[in-house]
Design a protein around this motif. Structure first.
Motif, short mmCIF file in Angstrom:
data_model
loop_
_atom_site.label_atom_id
_atom_site.label_comp_id
_atom_site.label_asym_id
_atom_site.label_seq_id
_atom_site.Cartn_x
_atom_site.Cartn_y
_atom_site.Cartn_z
N ARG A 24 0.81 -1.21 0.00
CA ARG A 24 0.00 0.00 0.00
C ARG A 24 0.86 1.27 0.00
N ASP A 26 0.98 3.82 -1.85
CA ASP A 26 0.25 5.04 -2.16
C ASP A 26 -0.54 5.56 -0.95
N SER A 27 -0.70 4.73 0.06
CA SER A 27 -1.40 5.14 1.27
C SER A 27 -0.51 5.98 2.18
N TYR A 28 0.76 6.09 1.85
CA TYR A 28 1.72 6.82 2.69
C TYR A 28 2.50 7.83 1.86
N TYR A 132 2.02 15.48 5.07
CA TYR A 132 2.13 14.05 4.81
C TYR A 132 3.26 13.40 5.61
N SER A 135 1.65 12.75 8.91
CA SER A 135 0.76 11.59 8.82
C SER A 135 1.57 10.29 8.86
N GLU A 139 1.52 7.41 11.89
CA GLU A 139 1.20 5.99 11.69
C GLU A 139 2.37 5.08 12.06
#
Length: 195
Positions: A24, A26-28, A132, A135, A139
């Motif tokens: 994933r 693109d989620s980060y 970003y 973010s 996480e």
């Protein structure tokens, strides 16, 4: 881009982030996309000591240049410049708290510095260039991964395309990402190249 490193924490850190991100990436958007990481089969000797060597394959990133940061510090009329400086300066506070978190042993002191990292990340959300990054750090903290080598020389802008003259096109955003992950609190197995 292939980076070769003898830093004993870099390979395990990158491998831990790669495992965390999984399929994933693109989620980060605050993290450079890691293609792969290996430990090379042969150690090198540097200054009389044997070192493991890691190969990190990641996407191309246009680094935040020192001159860009210096100019942003003195460009008081440019709102984006101010945002870059304010957001990047929070990284120092994050790394300071993260380094103390890594080295201290008592639950109380670890909690204190963990809370400081969370507060700093919360402040970074308020600045577009580091949104970003905040973010991603948030996480990673949830996954117990604390990066302690994140600074202005390890962040940059995503490159989305190259033209035939070797010039690149940046992603259509003012947001920065972490591309050199450096040190962390994790120990993670890194596959040996060729095995």
């Amino acid at each position: 881009v292939v980076k070769i490193s003898r830093d004993p924490t870099e390979g395990p850190t990158v491998a831990a982030i790669q495992a965390f991100v999984g399929n994933r990436p693109d989620s980060y958007p605050g993290l450079a996309i890691i293609k792969n990481v290996w430990r090379l089969p042969e150690q090198i000797v540097y200054r009389g000591k044997s070192w493991d060597v890691y190969a990190v394959v990641r996407e191309t990133v246009n680094p935040l240049e020192f001159d860009d940061y210096q100019n942003a510090m003195y460009d008081r009329d440019n709102c984006l410049s101010r945002e870059i400086v304010l957001g990047i300066d929070r990284l120092h506070d994050y790394v300071d708290a993260g380094t103390k978190f890594k080295t201290l042993k008592t639950a109380w002191s670890k909690r204190k510095y963990f809370d400081q990292m969370r507060t700093t990340v919360g402040e970074m959300y308020h600045h577009e260039p580091t949104y970003y990054i905040a973010s991603a750090l948030d996480e990673l903290l949830d996954a117990d991964i604390v990066l302690t080598d994140v600074h202005r020389a390890n962040v940059g802008y995503r490159v989305i395309d190259w033209d035939t003259n070797g010039k690149f096109e940046l992603a259509p955003t003012n947001s920065l990402l972490i591309y050199d992950f450096g040190h962390s609190n994790v120990q993670f197995d890194v596959p040996v190249l060729g095995e």
